[in-house]
Design a protein around this motif. Structure first.
Motif, PDB file in Angstrom:
ATOM      1  N   ARG A  55       0.250  -0.964  -0.288  1.00 47.27           N
ATOM      2  CA  ARG A  55      -0.360  -0.377   0.330  1.00 47.27           C
ATOM      3  C   ARG A  55       0.257   1.111   0.049  1.00 47.27           C
ATOM      4  NH1 ARG A  55      -5.430   1.140   3.756  1.00 47.27           N
ATOM      5  NH2 ARG A  55      -6.252   3.258   2.920  1.00 47.27           N
ATOM      6  N   SER A  56       0.841   2.184  -1.072  1.00 48.66           N
ATOM      7  CA  SER A  56       1.194   3.189  -1.117  1.00 48.66           C
ATOM      8  C   SER A  56       0.193   4.395  -1.516  1.00 48.66           C
ATOM      9  CB  SER A  56       2.012   3.242  -2.025  1.00 48.66           C
ATOM     10  OG  SER A  56       3.125   4.700  -2.429  1.00 48.66           O
ATOM     11  N   ASP A  57       0.530   5.621  -1.192  1.00 51.28           N
ATOM     12  CA  ASP A  57      -0.248   6.895  -1.451  1.00 51.28           C
ATOM     13  C   ASP A  57      -0.179   7.300  -3.032  1.00 51.28           C
ATOM     14  OD1 ASP A  57      -1.929   6.828   1.190  1.00 51.28           O
ATOM     15  OD2 ASP A  57      -0.782   8.223   1.451  1.00 51.28           O
ATOM     16  N   ALA A  58       1.349   6.856  -3.323  1.00 48.62           N
ATOM     17  CA  ALA A  58       1.333   7.591  -4.377  1.00 48.62           C
ATOM     18  C   ALA A  58       1.077   6.227  -5.633  1.00 48.62           C
ATOM     19  CB  ALA A  58       3.455   6.699  -4.759  1.00 48.62           C
ATOM     20  N   VAL A  59       0.882   4.706  -5.557  1.00 43.11           N
ATOM     21  CA  VAL A  59      -0.480   4.504  -6.286  1.00 43.11           C
ATOM     22  C   VAL A  59      -1.471   5.133  -6.315  1.00 43.11           C
ATOM     23  CG1 VAL A  59      -0.669   1.997  -7.105  1.00 43.11           C
ATOM     24  CG2 VAL A  59       1.280   2.765  -5.731  1.00 43.11           C
ATOM     25  N   ARG A  60      -2.479   5.334  -7.299  1.00 41.30           N
ATOM     26  CA  ARG A  60      -3.329   6.135  -7.629  1.00 41.30           C
ATOM     27  C   ARG A  60      -4.213   4.915  -7.566  1.00 41.30           C
ATOM     28  NH1 ARG A  60      -6.546   8.886 -12.688  1.00 41.30           N
ATOM     29  NH2 ARG A  60      -8.071   9.572 -11.622  1.00 41.30           N
ATOM     30  N   SER A  61      -3.973   3.820  -8.079  1.00 41.95           N
ATOM     31  CA  SER A  61      -5.513   3.080  -7.945  1.00 41.95           C
ATOM     32  C   SER A  61      -5.641   2.842  -5.945  1.00 41.95           C
ATOM     33  CB  SER A  61      -4.932   1.810  -7.924  1.00 41.95           C
ATOM     34  OG  SER A  61      -4.174   1.082  -8.183  1.00 41.95           O
ATOM     35  N   HIS A  62      -4.867   2.183  -5.292  1.00 41.23           N
ATOM     36  CA  HIS A  62      -4.381   2.493  -3.431  1.00 41.23           C
ATOM     37  C   HIS A  62      -4.792   3.125  -2.987  1.00 41.23           C
ATOM     38  CE1 HIS A  62      -0.389   0.129  -3.694  1.00 41.23           C
ATOM     39  NE2 HIS A  62      -1.657  -0.472  -4.835  1.00 41.23           N
ATOM     40  N   THR A  63      -5.276   4.830  -3.106  1.00 42.01           N
ATOM     41  CA  THR A  63      -5.686   6.156  -2.977  1.00 42.01           C
ATOM     42  C   THR A  63      -7.376   5.122  -3.375  1.00 42.01           C
ATOM     43  OG1 THR A  63      -6.058   7.301  -4.610  1.00 42.01           O
ATOM     44  CG2 THR A  63      -4.346   7.071  -2.439  1.00 42.01           C
ATOM     45  N   VAL A 100      -5.385  -8.572  -6.065  1.00 36.79           N
ATOM     46  CA  VAL A 100      -4.088  -7.923  -6.471  1.00 36.79           C
ATOM     47  C   VAL A 100      -4.128  -7.513  -7.169  1.00 36.79           C
ATOM     48  CG1 VAL A 100      -1.612  -9.031  -7.178  1.00 36.79           C
ATOM     49  CG2 VAL A 100      -3.098 -10.665  -6.497  1.00 36.79           C
ATOM     50  N   LEU A 101      -3.326  -5.980  -6.900  1.00 38.02           N
ATOM     51  CA  LEU A 101      -3.394  -4.826  -7.217  1.00 38.02           C
ATOM     52  C   LEU A 101      -2.062  -4.176  -7.764  1.00 38.02           C
ATOM     53  CD1 LEU A 101      -5.170  -3.217  -3.387  1.00 38.02           C
ATOM     54  CD2 LEU A 101      -6.281  -3.340  -5.323  1.00 38.02           C
ATOM     55  N   PRO A 102      -2.070  -3.547  -8.153  1.00 36.79           N
ATOM     56  CA  PRO A 102      -1.496  -2.525  -9.564  1.00 36.79           C
ATOM     57  C   PRO A 102      -0.368  -2.762  -8.265  1.00 36.79           C
ATOM     58  CG  PRO A 102      -2.897  -1.426  -9.781  1.00 36.79           C
ATOM     59  CD  PRO A 102      -3.533  -2.099  -8.347  1.00 36.79           C
ATOM     60  N   GLY A 103       0.929  -1.862  -8.459  1.00 34.96           N
ATOM     61  CA  GLY A 103       2.365  -1.410  -7.499  1.00 34.96           C
ATOM     62  C   GLY A 103       3.462  -1.812  -7.888  1.00 34.96           C
ATOM     63  N   GLY A 136      -7.371 -10.007 -10.234  1.00 36.72           N
ATOM     64  CA  GLY A 136      -6.269  -9.180 -10.836  1.00 36.72           C
ATOM     65  C   GLY A 136      -5.924  -7.955 -12.027  1.00 36.72           C
ATOM     66  N   THR A 137      -5.306  -6.883 -10.969  1.00 32.99           N
ATOM     67  CA  THR A 137      -5.226  -5.417 -12.027  1.00 32.99           C
ATOM     68  C   THR A 137      -4.183  -4.955 -12.240  1.00 32.99           C
ATOM     69  OG1 THR A 137      -5.727  -4.247 -10.944  1.00 32.99           O
ATOM     70  CG2 THR A 137      -7.595  -4.859 -12.082  1.00 32.99           C
ATOM     71  N   CYS A 138      -3.658  -4.831 -13.087  1.00 34.82           N
ATOM     72  CA  CYS A 138      -2.199  -4.703 -14.063  1.00 34.82           C
ATOM     73  C   CYS A 138      -1.247  -5.456 -13.720  1.00 34.82           C
ATOM     74  CB  CYS A 138      -2.058  -2.861 -13.346  1.00 34.82           C
ATOM     75  SG  CYS A 138      -0.642  -2.024 -14.001  1.00 34.82           S
ATOM     76  N   GLY A 139       0.028  -4.830 -12.481  1.00 39.18           N
ATOM     77  CA  GLY A 139       0.744  -5.620 -11.749  1.00 39.18           C
ATOM     78  C   GLY A 139       0.253  -7.421 -11.043  1.00 39.18           C
TER      79      GLY A 139
END
Length: 236
Positions: free
Chosen positions: A13-21, A60-63, A88-91
């Motif tokens: 998780r990272s605030d720099a990854v738009r999908s996570h926010t 399973v998320l991007p990032g 699963g999206t992106c990564g």
């Protein structure tokens, strides 16, 4: 009996990854607006080999690159083998193909070029894109009659991307021969959606449906994942 659906959000998780926010708000909107009884849990990739069987869906998320490729693959395998709804999206798309190549197709040396840049070219199931899709939007053509078409409700959809890697065309026939279906492409024919027809709900997209729209309403794939999770929870 409590049938709250537990969704594992696998990613670092990272605030720099738009999908996570975006994702927490999308799931909350599904809970409030659509009445879906959901609890989402963020699972760091280094912990993703533990407890997946207790969840009703795995996303399973991007990032990527992830902190632990091996444990992300373990989470995907658990969902695939146990009939747990999976997205699963992106990564997540890239690693779903990598897991399938290794554990279903028997390609033990199958590699992801981002994670293992020293891997031989012939072993790379996931390779760098000739042209980056970071910030790209484009049309995806969806195979009529596929699960993806049924869930999205159309055979042509706009998609948003943020990636630099995609499947190696050399491996597509092998993956198909072992049961993976490719049911969405861009307008040049490059693979953008994969699904397992024999699985209750197993879809992966190179694009990021969580970036669709203004973030107030979930993309149909996300809504359908949540609905599948609720159905799964009722069987526990």
């Amino acid at each position: 009996m409590n049938h709250t659906a537990r969704i594992a959000l696998v990613g670092d998780r990272s605030d720099a990854v738009r999908s996570h926010t975006r994702i927490p708000g999308l799931l909350e909107a599904l809970r409030v607006r659509d009445g879906l009884d959901l609890d989402a849990y963020w699972i760091a990739t280094q912990d993703a080999d533990q407890g997946m069987y207790g969840f009703d869906a795995v996303w399973v998320l991007p990032g990527s690159p992830y902190r632990s490729e091996a444990k992300v693959l373990a989470a995907i395998r658990a969902a695939r083998e146990s009939g747990i709804p999976f997205l699963g999206t992106c990564g997540g798309f890239q690693h779903a193909l990598l897991e399938f190549a290794r554990n279903v197709c028997g390609l033990e040396r199958a590699a992801h070029a981002e994670n293992t840049p020293e891997a031989a070219d012939e072993d790379a199931v996931i390779v760098p894109l000739a042209c980056s899709l970071v910030g790209h939007e484009g049309i995806v053509r969806i195979t009529p009659g596929s699960r993806a078409a049924g869930l999205i409700g159309t055979d042509r959809a706009q998609a948003r991307y943020h990636c630099n890697y995609a499947p190696n065309p050399h491996y597509l026939d092998t993956l198909r021969a072992h049961g993976l279906a490719f049911t969405g492409t861009d307008e040049s024919g490059e693979v953008r959606i994969a699904e397992l027809p024999a699985h209750p709900f197993f879809l992966a997209t190179l694009f990021q449906p969580e970036l669709d729209g203004d973030g107030t309403r979930a993309h149909p794939l996300i809504t359908c994942l949540a609905e599948a999770a609720v159905d799964h929870a009722r069987t526990r």
